[in-house]
Design an enzyme around this catalytic site. Structure first.
Site, PDB file in Angstrom:
ATOM      1  N   ARG A 100       8.573  32.314  29.783  1.00 57.27           N
ATOM      2  CA  ARG A 100       7.653  31.643  30.703  1.00 57.27           C
ATOM      3  C   ARG A 100       8.371  30.638  31.613  1.00 57.27           C
ATOM      4  O   ARG A 100       7.801  30.154  32.583  1.00 57.27           O
ATOM      5  CB  ARG A 100       6.548  30.944  29.911  1.00 57.27           C
ATOM      6  CG  ARG A 100       5.608  31.921  29.200  1.00 57.27           C
ATOM      7  CD  ARG A 100       4.718  31.211  28.201  1.00 57.27           C
ATOM      8  NE  ARG A 100       3.858  30.211  28.839  1.00 57.27           N
ATOM      9  CZ  ARG A 100       3.178  29.296  28.168  1.00 57.27           C
ATOM     10  NH1 ARG A 100       3.258  29.239  26.835  1.00 57.27           N
ATOM     11  NH2 ARG A 100       2.410  28.435  28.804  1.00 57.27           N
ATOM     12  N   GLY A 111      10.336  35.522  14.049  1.00 59.35           N
ATOM     13  CA  GLY A 111       9.544  34.389  13.597  1.00 59.35           C
ATOM     14  C   GLY A 111      10.374  33.231  13.088  1.00 59.35           C
ATOM     15  O   GLY A 111      11.582  33.346  12.854  1.00 59.35           O
ATOM     16  N   THR A 112       9.677  32.095  12.897  1.00 60.78           N
ATOM     17  CA  THR A 112      10.367  30.870  12.496  1.00 60.78           C
ATOM     18  C   THR A 112      10.944  30.959  11.090  1.00 60.78           C
ATOM     19  O   THR A 112      12.018  30.417  10.813  1.00 60.78           O
ATOM     20  CB  THR A 112       9.395  29.685  12.579  1.00 60.78           C
ATOM     21  OG1 THR A 112       8.205  29.995  11.839  1.00 60.78           O
ATOM     22  CG2 THR A 112       9.027  29.402  14.035  1.00 60.78           C
ATOM     23  N   LYS A 124      36.369   7.726  39.943  1.00 63.06           N
ATOM     24  CA  LYS A 124      36.393   8.711  38.860  1.00 63.06           C
ATOM     25  C   LYS A 124      37.593   8.436  37.949  1.00 63.06           C
ATOM     26  O   LYS A 124      38.721   8.263  38.426  1.00 63.06           O
ATOM     27  CB  LYS A 124      36.484  10.114  39.461  1.00 63.06           C
ATOM     28  CG  LYS A 124      36.384  11.273  38.471  1.00 63.06           C
ATOM     29  CD  LYS A 124      37.698  11.728  37.883  1.00 63.06           C
ATOM     30  CE  LYS A 124      38.659  12.235  38.914  1.00 63.06           C
ATOM     31  NZ  LYS A 124      39.928  12.729  38.278  1.00 63.06           N
ATOM     32  N   ASN A 167      42.587  -6.369  45.655  1.00 67.37           N
ATOM     33  CA  ASN A 167      41.644  -6.045  46.727  1.00 67.37           C
ATOM     34  C   ASN A 167      42.042  -4.699  47.332  1.00 67.37           C
ATOM     35  O   ASN A 167      43.196  -4.499  47.733  1.00 67.37           O
ATOM     36  CB  ASN A 167      41.664  -7.119  47.808  1.00 67.37           C
ATOM     37  CG  ASN A 167      40.581  -6.898  48.845  1.00 67.37           C
ATOM     38  OD1 ASN A 167      39.467  -7.379  48.725  1.00 67.37           O
ATOM     39  ND2 ASN A 167      40.917  -6.148  49.884  1.00 67.37           N
ATOM     40  N   ARG A 211      54.062   4.139  57.958  1.00 69.55           N
ATOM     41  CA  ARG A 211      53.412   4.735  59.116  1.00 69.55           C
ATOM     42  C   ARG A 211      54.425   4.878  60.243  1.00 69.55           C
ATOM     43  O   ARG A 211      55.432   4.163  60.307  1.00 69.55           O
ATOM     44  CB  ARG A 211      52.239   3.872  59.581  1.00 69.55           C
ATOM     45  CG  ARG A 211      52.605   2.447  59.940  1.00 69.55           C
ATOM     46  CD  ARG A 211      51.395   1.548  60.042  1.00 69.55           C
ATOM     47  NE  ARG A 211      51.730   0.198  60.451  1.00 69.55           N
ATOM     48  CZ  ARG A 211      51.045  -0.881  60.118  1.00 69.55           C
ATOM     49  NH1 ARG A 211      49.977  -0.773  59.353  1.00 69.55           N
ATOM     50  NH2 ARG A 211      51.401  -2.074  60.545  1.00 69.55           N
TER      51      ARG A 211
END
Length: 447
Positions: A18, A83-84, A334, A360, A423
């Site tokens: 269902r 069944g159970t 993470k 920082n 850089r």
């Protein structure tokens, strides 16, 4: 808490047709974890000697999920859905040699409470069934109780009109002595409307041998079983409402309670402040006095006292924020530890990183932790200053009191107290911008 040894059997073999899903029913998520995870959590509250899960449909998927939630749980297979009673019988080999009480739970019934299970585990009757007074008894099995205790359980389809008028219903949860279970379950028959072996028939078999059966009752909400997507959604709403009330009662400020979503194991200390539209995934602890600003998503992380997170931050598994740490907007963290007083203001990704106290981290910083095959760590010492738009190519270490210039790509370790620039030298061409734009406009006019 039960004083006698307890073993748990969780029935999780059903397909759940269902639900209209290829996923086994017990793996649909409620409060961030599979339904079977709720049954496992309830089982753990009794500190059982063993937990056995009976799997069937999608057994390999169920096995993997259970292993992630409860590695010591044992898995048995029910190849046919008979069944159970038949399902519990598959667990008998795992119960061999166990002397104590066996409690049967259901992987699609997530709300059985710890107090209810403790009452069942400590009840002196030979067989104990969990019952509830149903507002609408519908098609539940009925519990027939007299002065001598529980006489029998009658499935709805096998009940006459008088029995169907009984409001005391069967949840399916049962507790009984392991030796008695082994003795009776092999005698179950399937002469009923479904042709199944009902676990509930153990009551009549036990009473026929002079054993006492009795009922422990609980609120109907505890027995809610999940069979459809609509019921799953209703269960989620019920869980969240209860979790929000509990947080407020425990001294947590929720700015807009209806927009905060909790997981099964969320832990939040008193005087913490949670803004609107915050989502807690599994494995989150927020200590007292911390603040989570709006629109944050947290999973598998720990946030210490006085820390602030957000707005619009994402904390993933392994994120550890120290006292008074600050994580600002559009920051993702993470598997990283931020020591006391670390500030990560905005627009930053930190993965597989340890950052020393009072450092920082400038806007746009990225720890480049993945080479396509392996993950690598970045170490940043205390009081370091990482300039905006720094790319830290792991593995790399930034020393204590060190700095990186804005826009740098750092590929080598930086010593304590050093300034690192990575850089290219700026080259300026006077007037070239104007001449270039004039040429482009002229080219456009010719088209």
């Amino acid at each position: 808490m039960a004083k006698n040894p307890v073993a748990i059997v969780i029935l999780a073999a059903g397909q759940g047709s269902r639900m209209q899903s290829d996923l086994p029913k017990v793996l649909h998520r409620l409060a961030g974890v599979p339904l079977v995870g709720h049954a496992l959590a309830a089982a753990r509250s009794l500190d059982p000697e063993q937990i056995t899960v009976v799997a069937g449909h999608g057994a390999d998927q169920v096995r993997r999920a259970v292993a992630g939630l409860e590695p010591d749980a044992r898995i048995v297979l029910q190849t046919e859905q008979l069944g159970t009673g038949h399902a519990v019988r598959q667990a008998l080999p795992e119960l061999e040699g166990f002397e104590g009480k066996v409690i049967v739970l259901y992987g699609d019934t997530p709300f059985i409470g710890e107090d209810t299970l403790a009452a069942m585990a400590s009840h002196p009757a030979d067989i104990v069934v969990l019952g509830f007074e149903a507002e609408d008894p519908g098609r539940y099995g009925r519990l027939v109780v007299t002065s001598r205790g529980l006489e029998r359980i009658v499935e709805y389809k096998d009940a006459d009109a008088a029995t169907r008028s009984i409001a005391l219903c069967n949840s399916g949860v049962m507790a009984l002595d392991a030796a008695l279970l082994r003795q009776l379950i092999v005698r179950l028959g399937n002469d009923n409307a479904s042709g199944e072996y009902y676990l509930t028939d153990l009551v009549e078999l036990g009473r026929a041998e002079g054993r006492r059966a009795d009922v422990v009752t609980c609120d109907e909400e505890e027995t809610l079983g999940i069979n459809t997507r609509a019921e799953l959604a209703a269960a989620e709403a019920a869980f969240q409402a209860r979790a929000r009330r509990a947080a407020l009662d425990d001294g947590v400020t929720l700015s807009d309670p209806q927009t905060v979503w909790f997981a099964l194991d969320t832990v939040i200390g008193r005087d913490a402040i949670i803004g609107q539209n915050v989502v807690f995934g599994p494995g989150v602890t927020v200590e007292s006095g911390a603040e989570i600003l709006p629109f944050c998503h947290l999973t598998g992380c720990h946030i210490s006292e006085g820390a602030t997170v957000g707005p619009f931050a994402r904390l993933r598994p392994g994120a550890e924020l120290g006292t008074d740490a600050h994580v600002g907007n559009f920051v993702e963290i993470k598997n990283s530890v931020l020591d006391e007083g670390v500030k990560v203001g905005h627009l930053t990704y930190l993965g597989d990183t340890h950052i020393g106290e009072h450092s920082n981290i400038g806007a746009g910083t990225i720890t480049c932790n993945y080479d396509g095959v392996m993950k690598h760590r970045t170490e940043i010492g205390p009081r370091a200053f990482i300039g905006s738009d720094t790319m830290l190519v792991a593995p790399v270490r930034i020393g204590a009191d060190a700095m990186t210039g804005s826009g740098s790509v750092i590929t080598e370790d930086v010593a304590d107290g050093a300034l690192a620039l990575g850089r290219a030298r700026q080259l300026t061409k006077p007037g070239l911008a104007l001449r270039l734009m004039e040429a482009l406009r002229a080219k456009k006019e010719k088209r």
